[in-house]
Design an enzyme around this catalytic site. Structure first.
Site, PDB file in Angstrom:
ATOM      1  CD  GLU A 171     -68.639 -56.194 -87.843  1.00 17.60           C
ATOM      2  OE1 GLU A 171     -67.540 -56.381 -88.845  1.00 17.60           O
ATOM      3  OE2 GLU A 171     -68.530 -56.499 -86.621  1.00 17.60           O
ATOM      4  CD  GLU A 314     -66.231 -63.648 -86.507  1.00 18.06           C
ATOM      5  OE1 GLU A 314     -67.062 -64.362 -85.819  1.00 18.06           O
ATOM      6  OE2 GLU A 314     -65.081 -63.966 -86.607  1.00 18.06           O
TER       7      GLU A 314
HETATM    8  C1  LIG Z   1     -59.382 -63.510 -88.286  1.00 21.97           C
HETATM    9  C2  LIG Z   1     -60.385 -62.394 -88.085  1.00 21.97           C
HETATM   10  C3  LIG Z   1     -61.686 -62.562 -87.756  1.00 21.97           C
HETATM   11  C4  LIG Z   1     -62.616 -61.511 -87.638  1.00 21.97           C
HETATM   12  N1  LIG Z   1     -63.895 -61.465 -87.222  1.00 21.97           N
HETATM   13  C5  LIG Z   1     -64.213 -60.229 -87.014  1.00 21.97           C
HETATM   14  N2  LIG Z   1     -63.320 -59.266 -87.099  1.00 21.97           N
HETATM   15  C6  LIG Z   1     -63.213 -57.917 -87.295  1.00 21.97           C
HETATM   16  O1  LIG Z   1     -62.118 -57.432 -87.509  1.00 21.97           O
HETATM   17  C7  LIG Z   1     -62.431 -56.557 -88.768  1.00 21.97           C
HETATM   18  C8  LIG Z   1     -62.146 -55.061 -88.412  1.00 21.97           C
HETATM   19  O2  LIG Z   1     -60.886 -54.989 -88.118  1.00 21.97           O
HETATM   20  P1  LIG Z   1     -59.897 -54.119 -88.801  1.00 21.97           P
HETATM   21  O3  LIG Z   1     -60.517 -52.785 -89.223  1.00 21.97           O
HETATM   22  O4  LIG Z   1     -58.839 -53.906 -87.781  1.00 21.97           O
HETATM   23  O5  LIG Z   1     -59.636 -54.691 -90.136  1.00 21.97           O
HETATM   24  C9  LIG Z   1     -63.910 -56.836 -89.181  1.00 21.97           C
HETATM   25  O6  LIG Z   1     -63.772 -57.986 -90.155  1.00 21.97           O
HETATM   26  C10 LIG Z   1     -64.415 -57.306 -87.871  1.00 21.97           C
HETATM   27  O7  LIG Z   1     -65.599 -57.750 -88.009  1.00 21.97           O
HETATM   28  C11 LIG Z   1     -62.162 -60.143 -87.522  1.00 21.97           C
HETATM   29  C12 LIG Z   1     -61.101 -59.971 -87.848  1.00 21.97           C
HETATM   30  C13 LIG Z   1     -60.153 -61.034 -88.280  1.00 21.97           C
HETATM   31  C14 LIG Z   1     -58.652 -60.690 -88.541  1.00 21.97           C
HETATM   32  O1  LIG Z   2     -66.000 -53.396 -81.622  1.00 20.47           O
HETATM   33  C1  LIG Z   2     -65.746 -54.604 -82.357  1.00 20.47           C
HETATM   34  O2  LIG Z   2     -66.818 -55.264 -82.479  1.00 20.47           O
HETATM   35  C2  LIG Z   2     -64.534 -54.801 -83.222  1.00 20.47           C
HETATM   36  C3  LIG Z   2     -63.459 -54.324 -82.670  1.00 20.47           C
HETATM   37  C4  LIG Z   2     -62.191 -54.482 -83.510  1.00 20.47           C
HETATM   38  C5  LIG Z   2     -62.399 -55.349 -84.585  1.00 20.47           C
HETATM   39  N1  LIG Z   2     -63.500 -55.738 -84.828  1.00 20.47           N
HETATM   40  C6  LIG Z   2     -64.691 -55.710 -84.229  1.00 20.47           C
END
Ligand SMILES: Cc1cc2ncn([C@H]3O[C@H](COP(=O)(O)O)[C@@H](O)[C@H]3O)c2cc1C
Ligand SMILES: O=C(O)c1cccnc1
Length: 592
Positions: A171, A314
């Site tokens: 995701e 991801e």
């Molecule tokens: C550059 C980058 C790449 C990511 N890849 C996955 N996430 C992860 O971080 C996000 C969730 O964290 P929060 O709830 O704090 O926003 C989601 O997109 C998750 O897949 C990412 C976040 C960032 C910044």
């Molecule tokens: O547990 C995860 O996959 C996670 C945690 C923080 C931010 N994005 C993803």
């Protein structure tokens, strides 16, 4: 959706039991692969294959935006969702690199990113332009909730129909740890203070705000924790719903799927509340450093394979663990059993290693009832039988030269025939010279007339009218020879039955025959000759046996029944009458 939700197949205990039996028969101490043994058994149950194979993994990443991100609960801005999706499609995100390294196709699905995604490879299926901010109102309508689950189902089903046999679901959505934590707080009845972590690296201040906002929203929207749809629509995200739908579809199709971090596990809990049977098809890959993840995994009863402190999302954790799981399938397939490797086994006598066969479910490319997955599609399997049933001994040829590529393939088919002790006793003399062929034809003709003495009166006339060769018609004759000295005096397996060399050469000839038939080329085996004559004409040394003269060429048609059957010389015996059970049965016995 109701089809999928209502019909998730149960575990297959019989296959699990057989897989356990095999696992314990492999040359290793019992249980020595630890937790991974449990994974193998679960894969066997999921796929209904004692020896599961995972040959076509697929990665699906669902992405969407979240109204809650307006509250400053993430270290990153909402626009990062779209930017990261583009990055993934360009092959430059962590998930893209991990997938590429393993040759796994990756598809990103936009289930509700607020802006237009600037990359053509994204599958655009927006349920809305981001969810609503759940601090004020439910994140989505019930209709949207169902739509995103449906999108997840469809995405998986599309790739299942193309042969995917294991999925990694990931995701992307800035703000989605807040959404997931809210969902888990309600589903598990745990306080947000226990569950909230650092997310993408938020400050202590932001963390406090995140906890307060979730607590306030849960109070305000008062979800019915017994109604998964109510909880999900109030706090969920479009990508989280799609992940849940993907899990449902995997379970419905008996396809293993790897959980990733806290967000996908929140989706898994939602899916399991819709139908608890989904759980049997989920594999926990890693435990993220977000505190909520450990609680969620425990609630599902899962022990993660690794704890590496990852917290990316991801699908990155799942992609990192996937090779370990796939390796276990190879271990199950390729490790020798104690019996095969002749290693003494304290746990089994010869007798209790026998086991009843198990019957798996049908469906291409699996053969119904097979304990393993076959790598022949139904069409390929049918093609093999077609070649066998349509093979004919051909005696009428067209003069056209044989295609060189086809000839090489036919000879290669022969050379891949089975041979005792791998002795490969064959040679192939390709005879095209007309003068030499005429000489051969004359000796064959002489033998044919001589052999007529074996028959009397009418039968003799009948025999003499049969066309037994097409040596002068065919553009090519191949003399297949057998060298019983090849491989030295002690060929493995040939010590007690010396003629196995000849049997091997015969197998090579049958391979040629089948390959030629598939190439649309006729082949006729001429065997009426004195070996001495053929040795002389083709300068074959004394110790080499000319086993067969094969006329090879295109033919006007392949008869549907053998020529000798058509002319009434003989007919195919009943297969049933040739099969005995356990011992040679006298005809008298069967009459009783
Ligand atoms: C550059 C980058 C790449 C990511 N890849 C996955 N996430 C992860 O971080 C996000 C969730 O964290 P929060 O709830 O704090 O926003 C989601 O997109 C998750 O897949 C990412 C976040 C960032 C910044
Ligand atoms: O547990 C995860 O996959 C996670 C945690 C923080 C931010 N994005 C993803």
């Amino acid at each position: 959706m109701n089809r999928v939700l209502g019909d998730i197949p149960p575990q297959n205990k019989e296959v699990t039991e057989r897989a356990r039996h095999r696992l314990d028969d492999l040359t290793k101490p019992i249980g020595s692969l630890g937790t991974l043994e449990n994974i193998i058994l679960r894969l066997a149950s999921m796929t209904e294959r004692v020896i599961p194979t995972l040959q076509s993994p697929h990665v699906l990443i669902f992405a969407a935006d979240h109204g809650i991100s307006a509250e400053g609960v993430s270290a990153y801005k909402e626009e990062v969702t779209e930017q990261m999706v583009v990055n993934m499609c360009m092959g430059s995100a962590v998930s893209s690199v991990l997938a590429r390294e393993q040759n796994i196709p990756l598809q990103v699905v936009d289930v509700g990113i607020r802006s237009r995604v600037r990359h053509p490879d994204v599958l655009v299926q927006k349920v809305g332009l981001g969810t609503k901010n759940f601090v004020h109102e439910p994140a989505m309508t019930i209709d949207q909730a169902q739509k995103c689950v449906e999108i997840g189902i469809q995405a998986v089903e599309k790739h299942v129909s193309q042969g995917a046999d294991i999925f990694v679901i990931g995701e992307m959505g800035i703000g989605n740890t807040t959404s997931s934590t809210a969902l888990l707080s309600v589903f598990l009845g745990l306080s947000p203070g226990l569950l909230v972590g650092d997310g993408t690296g938020i400050s202590t201040e932001q963390k406090r705000l995140k906890i307060q906002l979730i607590e306030a929203a849960v109070k305000h929207l008062s979800p019915d924790s017994k109604d998964p749809w109510d909880v999900f629509r109030k706090f969920g995200g479009f990508e989280i719903g799609a992940v849940a739908g993907a899990y449902l579809a995997c379970a419905y199709h008996r396809i293993p799927v790897l959980l990733d971090g806290v967000i996908t596990t929140a989706a898994a809990l939602f899916a399991c509340r819709l139908n608890p049977a989904v759980k049997d098809y989920l594999i926990a890959s890693h435990e993220s450093s977000e505190p909520a993840h450990a609680y969620a995994l425990a609630a599902l009863g899962f022990e993660p394979l690794v704890k590496w402190g990852m917290h990316l999302g991801e699908g990155s954790g799942a992609l990192s663990v996937l090779p370990v799981i796939r390796n276990m399938c190879q271990v199950m397939a390729e490790t020798a059993t104690f019996e095969d490797a002749r290693v003494s086994n304290p746990h089994r006598t010869h007798h209790d290693s026998e086991f009843r066969p198990v019957h798996g479910s049908a469906g291409s490319p699996m053969i119904s009832g097979s304990p393993t997955v076959t790598d022949f599609t139904e069409a390929e399997r049918n093609a093999v039988y077609k070649a066998i049933l349509a093979r004919r001994d051909i005696r009428s040829f067209l003069p056209d030269e044989i295609d060189e590529g086809a000839l090489w393939r036919i000879l290669a088919a022969a050379h891949h025939g089975p041979s005792v002790g791998f002795m490969q006793p064959w040679n192939f003399i390709l005879v095209r010279d007309k003068e030499r062929l005429r000489e051969i034809q004359q000796t064959v003709e002489g033998e044919r007339v001589r052999a007529a003495d074996n028959y009397q009166d009418l039968k003799q006339d009948y025999y003499l009218r049969l066309k037994v060769e097409g040596l002068l018609q065919a553009p090519l004759t191949i003399c297949v020879t057998n060298d019983s000295t090849r491989g030295g005096p002690h060929v493995l397996g040939r010590n007690t039955i010396p003629e196995t060399d000849l049997m091997s050469t015969s197998c090579a000839i049958e391979n040629m025959w089948l390959a030629a038939r598939a190439e649309g080329i006729g082949l006729g085996w001429v065997s009426i000759y004195q070996k001495a004559d053929i040795r002389r004409i083709l300068r074959i040394p004394e110790h080499i046996d000319p086993v067969a003269l094969l006329s090879v060429g295109y033919t006007s048609h392949f008869p549907d029944i053998p020529l000798l059957e058509r002319v009434g010389w003989g007919k195919r015996l009943e297969l049933q009458s040739l099969i005995y059970q356990d011992y040679w049965e006298n005809e008298e016995d069967t009459k009783l």
